[in-house]
Design an enzyme around this catalytic site. Structure first.
Site, PDB file in Angstrom:
ATOM      1  N   GLY A 166       0.799  -1.215   0.000  1.00 42.81           N
ATOM      2  CA  GLY A 166       0.000   0.000   0.000  1.00 42.81           C
ATOM      3  C   GLY A 166       0.837   1.272   0.000  1.00 42.81           C
ATOM      4  O   GLY A 166       0.520   2.226  -0.710  1.00 42.81           O
ATOM      5  N   THR A 184      12.338  -7.511 -11.181  1.00 38.65           N
ATOM      6  CA  THR A 184      11.801  -8.855 -11.407  1.00 38.65           C
ATOM      7  C   THR A 184      10.538  -9.017 -10.569  1.00 38.65           C
ATOM      8  O   THR A 184      10.543  -8.733  -9.375  1.00 38.65           O
ATOM      9  CB  THR A 184      12.839  -9.925 -11.028  1.00 38.65           C
ATOM     10  OG1 THR A 184      14.041  -9.640 -11.752  1.00 38.65           O
ATOM     11  CG2 THR A 184      12.344 -11.323 -11.349  1.00 38.65           C
ATOM     12  N   CYS A 191      -0.150   2.652  14.298  1.00 35.69           N
ATOM     13  CA  CYS A 191       0.315   2.813  12.914  1.00 35.69           C
ATOM     14  C   CYS A 191       1.746   3.283  12.779  1.00 35.69           C
ATOM     15  O   CYS A 191       2.592   2.520  12.376  1.00 35.69           O
ATOM     16  CB  CYS A 191      -0.600   3.680  12.058  1.00 35.69           C
ATOM     17  SG  CYS A 191      -1.373   2.635  10.814  1.00 35.69           S
TER      18      CYS A 191
HETATM   19  C1  LIG Z   1      -1.830  -0.596   5.744  1.00 40.19           C
HETATM   20  C2  LIG Z   1      -2.220   0.582   4.955  1.00 40.19           C
HETATM   21  C3  LIG Z   1      -1.330   1.189   4.057  1.00 40.19           C
HETATM   22  C4  LIG Z   1       0.087   0.721   3.902  1.00 40.19           C
HETATM   23  O1  LIG Z   1       0.178  -0.519   3.278  1.00 40.19           O
HETATM   24  P1  LIG Z   1       1.533  -1.371   3.368  1.00 40.19           P
HETATM   25  O2  LIG Z   1       1.226  -2.582   2.553  1.00 40.19           O
HETATM   26  O3  LIG Z   1       1.776  -1.637   4.820  1.00 40.19           O
HETATM   27  O4  LIG Z   1       2.611  -0.550   2.764  1.00 40.19           O
HETATM   28  C5  LIG Z   1      -1.769   2.274   3.344  1.00 40.19           C
HETATM   29  N1  LIG Z   1      -3.007   2.770   3.513  1.00 40.19           N
HETATM   30  C6  LIG Z   1      -3.894   2.215   4.367  1.00 40.19           C
HETATM   31  C7  LIG Z   1      -5.253   2.806   4.496  1.00 40.19           C
HETATM   32  C8  LIG Z   1      -3.527   1.117   5.123  1.00 40.19           C
HETATM   33  O5  LIG Z   1      -4.394   0.606   5.983  1.00 40.19           O
END
Ligand SMILES: *Cc1c(COP(=O)(O)O)cnc(C)c1O
Length: 412
Positions: free
Chosen positions: A79, A258, A353
């Site tokens: 994310g 990759t 967080c």
């Molecule tokens: C967990 C989360 C992220 C980050 O994702 P990762 O895979 O940990 O980098 C971004 N936005 C939201 C809303 C999330 O809950």
């Protein structure tokens, strides 16, 4: 005094907004791609082509859920990367065709990945409007439209909030932005892209990119019972974006390196399962969450629920059905987490967080929750395996640790 509590033998995990266990079906789908089918998808021989084909199938599977074209699906490492690629990629693309200016609109309750990427865009000379939210965490569509400038090229608003579960009206925001298009085209102003971070929404809300009306959409695997460090950025055809990672030009030139073939396969399977089960799971888990909230507020005095109302009837889902964010007067959230951990219960503080951060939650602060409430807040996020029996135990445990803490604090 509160009744004494016997430690549960099984771990009661209520932090699914932070991580989820990888599903057995996902693990099984990934299995062949570690040792047998380990080829590099860019190679010409059969072993590589097997990997290439499996990657294509995964991409098609994701595209199916998003009702998008497979060529619009970019596999990333999660994310945070997808958010950064969307925002910084759009910002850099804007600056490649415009020597100066540029303006982004976002909200104060976004994930740190969005807020950080927006800050990095600011360092490129792009200006930012960080919109406030109301006490339930909603951004105002009017405020978004009022913030639009001649050089606005991006609006980034999350689909569902990770701390309080607020579901933002993305489709309506998209419609309002589209109304500005003819006038902006006439004035030779940039088209405004809409990005949404949907990491927490997957499995609960439709991810159809045409229904949502988004140009960019972030997903990750680790919140949907898939592997960590996997994710996707949906990029609508024709969206100007520059890559963050350079190399062999994989992922349509937007994400070299990759490919993580087992990761992509695991992610796709997890997303498909979450999507297929979502109606049933929304019904089951919202009922459970509402029951839990009722029990909690009944058995523990002076606690406050943060975020949108728990009413989730119909399609007008305003809050994630698995989220409950509560503060307990005269308690310290971190201490509660540690006491609950000792009883084999895993929950997050309301300010979770950021790694090891003791900063009060930027989300609760933006919602005008008083610091005194923020300090004593916990975030419960239920998951696929959460049962009523688990929650009965959690209620009893909480009642005990809250009572104990309040008793101790009055003694001091
Ligand atoms: C967990 C989360 C992220 C980050 O994702 P990762 O895979 O940990 O980098 C971004 N936005 C939201 C809303 C999330 O809950």
């Amino acid at each position: 005094m509160a009744p004494s509590i016997i430690r549960s033998t099984k771990l009661i995990y209520l932090d699914h907004a932070a991580a989820t266990p990888v599903r057995a079906e996902v693990l099984r789908a990934m299995q062949p791609f570690w040792r047998q089918e380990f080829g590099n998808p860019s190679t010409l021989y059969s072993l590589g082509q097997h990997a290439h084909d499996a990657l294509s199938r995964a991409r098609t599977m994701v595209a199916g859920v998003l009702e998008a074209d497979p060529a619009e699906i970019i596999f990333t490492a999660g994310g945070s990367e997808s958010d950064t690629l969307a925002i910084l990629g759009a910002a850099r693309a804007f600056r490649m065709s415009n020597k100066r200016g540029g303006h982004i609109i976002t909200s104060a309750t976004e994930h740190h990945a969005v807020l950080g990427a927006v800050k990095a865009a600011e360092e490129l000379g792009i200006s930012v409007s960080l919109l406030p939210v109301d006490p339930q965490g909603f951004v105002s569509i009017h405020a978004i439209i009022a913030a639009v400038q001649a050089d606005t090229f991006l609006v980034s608003i999350m689909l569902a909030n990770n701390e309080v579960g607020t579901i933002q009206p993305i489709a309506q925001i998209s419609q309002a932005l589209k109304k500005l298009r003819p006038q902006r085209q006439k004035n030779k102003q940039p088209t405004i892209l809409l990005h949404t971070d949907a990491c927490q929404a997957a499995g609960y809300i439709t991810l159809s990119v045409s229904s949502l009306g988004v140009d960019l959409l972030t997903l990750n695997g680790s919140k949907i019972y898939g592997p960590k460090q996997t994710g996707v950025l949906y990029v609508r055809k024709g969206t100007p974006l520059t890559p963050l990672i350079y190399g062999g030009g994989q992922e349509y030139g937007l994400r070299s390196g990759t490919e993580n073939v087992p990761g992509a396969i695991g992610f796709a399977r997890a997303l498909k399962l979450a999507h297929e089960e979502r109606h049933q799971e929304v019904r089951r888990i919202s009922k459970l969450r509402n029951w839990f909230a009722e029990q909690l507020t009944k058995s523990i005095s002076n606690c406050h629920i943060h975020g949108p109302s728990l009413i989730t009837a119909g399609v007008n889902l305003l809050r994630l059905p698995n989220n409950l964010n509560v503060s307990f007067d005269n308690c310290d959230g971190e201490a509660l987490v540690l006491y609950l951990d000792a009883l084999h219960i895993a929950v997050a503080t309301g300010s979770a967080c950021a790694t090891g951060s003791t900063e009060p939650s930027h989300v609760l602060r933006a919602m005008q929750v008083p610091p005194f409430h923020i300090r004593g807040s916990l975030r419960f996020t239920l998951g696929r395996e959460t049962t009523k029996t688990d929650l009965i135990y959690v209620c009893r445990a909480l009642r005990s640790v809250v009572t104990q803490q309040r008793h101790t604090s009055t003694m001091l």
